[in-house]
Design a protein around this motif. Structure first.
Motif, PDB file in Angstrom:
ATOM      1  N   PHE A   4       0.839  -1.185   0.000  1.00 14.01           N
ATOM      2  CA  PHE A   4       0.000   0.000   0.000  1.00 14.01           C
ATOM      3  C   PHE A   4       0.877   1.239   0.000  1.00 14.01           C
ATOM      4  O   PHE A   4       1.906   1.288   0.662  1.00 14.01           O
ATOM      5  N   GLU A  15       5.490   3.688   1.558  1.00 13.25           N
ATOM      6  CA  GLU A  15       4.886   2.409   1.202  1.00 13.25           C
ATOM      7  C   GLU A  15       5.106   1.412   2.319  1.00 13.25           C
ATOM      8  O   GLU A  15       6.097   1.495   3.050  1.00 13.25           O
ATOM      9  N   ASN A  21      -5.652  -6.763   3.143  1.00 13.85           N
ATOM     10  CA  ASN A  21      -6.333  -5.502   3.404  1.00 13.85           C
ATOM     11  C   ASN A  21      -6.858  -5.486   4.844  1.00 13.85           C
ATOM     12  O   ASN A  21      -6.792  -4.474   5.535  1.00 13.85           O
ATOM     13  N   TYR A  24      -4.117  -4.655   7.298  1.00 10.78           N
ATOM     14  CA  TYR A  24      -3.882  -3.203   7.350  1.00 10.78           C
ATOM     15  C   TYR A  24      -4.938  -2.534   8.224  1.00 10.78           C
ATOM     16  O   TYR A  24      -4.613  -1.730   9.099  1.00 10.78           O
ATOM     17  N   LYS A  45      -4.610   5.243   3.434  1.00  9.32           N
ATOM     18  CA  LYS A  45      -4.155   4.770   2.132  1.00  9.32           C
ATOM     19  C   LYS A  45      -4.204   5.927   1.149  1.00  9.32           C
ATOM     20  O   LYS A  45      -5.164   6.689   1.122  1.00  9.32           O
TER      21      LYS A  45
END
Length: 158
Positions: A4, A15, A21, A24, A45
């Motif tokens: 990401f 990054e 996902n 995160y 993000k």
């Protein structure tokens, strides 16, 4: 693994890799995703260009021109995965964590209760560490109880 592109509230872009996902989202909710430049936990993000799979596999492609390949140097240096200051910081964080773990008592999710008991003299004073929610940690600080977050092991974050 997913890479990401992230940005903090100060505008720093960086990054970071995550297993998924969901990983995160969970780490971000726990305040574990921080800006490497200013340590802000207000990270989101950033817009990224997605990698799109090609669908023209059946079509004839124009030949790719062959470019000359430069001769490889006799000794190829290993790529640097992290800059020296970052490696030093990770080593320092690892050392701090190892020191706390080796010299303090792990009280698990009873941390807030144990910290209060020690602060108010209901339990023997001793170094402790454990888990507390952000809400519990804020309540401890508001009561005047000195607490500090234990940095996660650098290798455990990503």
């Amino acid at each position: 693994m997913i890479l990401f592109t992230l940005a903090c509230d100060s505008g720093h872009r960086f990054e970071s890799w995550f297993p998924s996902n969901t990983a995160y989202d969970e780490q971000s909710a726990r305040g574990l995703v921080t800006c490497p430049f200013c340590d802000s936990a207000r990270v989101a993000k950033a817009p990224m260009a997605p990698a799109v799979a090609r669908t023209d596999r059946g079509r004839a492609e124009a030949p790719t021109p062959q470019l000359p390949v430069p001769a490889a140097p006799a000794e190829v240096p290993m790529p640097m995965l992290a800059a020296e200051p970052e490696r030093q910081l990770r080593a320092l964080l690892r050392a701090v964590r190892e020191h706390v773990v080796s010299t303090a008592e792990h009280v698990g999710d009873r941390f807030a209760d144990e910290a209060r008991a020690i602060h108010y003299g209901d339990a023997e004073g001793r170094p402790i560490y454990g888990e507390a929610s952000p809400k519990e940690a804020r309540a401890l600080v508001e009561e005047g109880i000195d607490v500090l977050p234990l940095p996660p092991a650098p290798d455990d974050r990503h």
